[in-house]
Design a protein around this motif. Structure first.
Motif, PDB file in Angstrom:
ATOM      1  N   GLN A  47     154.818  19.661  69.579  1.00 15.21           N
ATOM      2  CA  GLN A  47     153.522  19.215  69.042  1.00 15.21           C
ATOM      3  C   GLN A  47     153.637  17.854  68.364  1.00 15.21           C
TER       4      GLN A  47
ATOM      5  N   LYS B 154     152.087  14.231  69.591  1.00 15.28           N
ATOM      6  CA  LYS B 154     151.173  13.492  68.700  1.00 15.28           C
ATOM      7  C   LYS B 154     151.666  12.061  68.510  1.00 15.28           C
TER       8      LYS B 154
ATOM      9  N   PHE C  83     154.200  23.119  62.563  1.00 17.05           N
ATOM     10  CA  PHE C  83     154.159  22.480  63.874  1.00 17.05           C
ATOM     11  C   PHE C  83     155.534  22.639  64.504  1.00 17.05           C
TER      12      PHE C  83
ATOM     13  N   ILE D  68     148.287  16.629  61.791  1.00 16.83           N
ATOM     14  CA  ILE D  68     148.917  17.741  62.492  1.00 16.83           C
ATOM     15  C   ILE D  68     149.087  18.873  61.492  1.00 16.83           C
TER      16      ILE D  68
END
Length: 125
Positions: A113, A117, A109, A105
């Protein structure tokens, strides 16, 4: 989700550790923090986590070195490893995965997000 599981957050930024820790904890993980790869390895040798979120660019030991050494530790169940890094070129992503990371990632972030993930990794694992 992560109930009863442990997440190790390895990052030299205290702010990033706190944000990632809060998100992992909200998903039910017991969170342990380390500020560099060397400290992260010591934590893994004490108790192998189920999930590792690690930065790439850190003092003492880079994330790539950390993941390589982590993967060399004999364990009955290898942890899921996710790089959380500003290194965003395709070649960087390939290098990170080749070193032993399961996913990636890119910083910065946001909570949504990282949560998405981790939920995706949990459901595929």
């Amino acid at each position: 989700m992560g109930r009863g599981k442990t997440c190790l957050v390895v990052d030299d930024s205290r702010v990033v550790r706190k944000v990632a820790s809060k998100i992992a904890a909200s998903l039910g993980y017991r969170v342990v923090e380390a500020e560099n790869g060397e400290e992260g390895l010591a934590r893994c040798k004490q108790h192998m986590p189920d999930l590792v979120l690690t930065d790439w660019q850190m003092p003492v030991m880079s994330g790539i070195e950390f993941v390589g050494e982590l993967r060399a530790i004999p364990t009955h169940k290898a942890p899921t490893v996710v790089f959380c890094t500003q290194m965003s070129q395709a070649s960087d992503i390939h290098e990170g995965i080749a070193a032993g990371a399961d996913d990636y990632i890119v910083k910065p972030f946001d909570e949504a997000q990282l949560r998405a993930k981790l939920l995706k990794l949990e459901s595929s694992g």
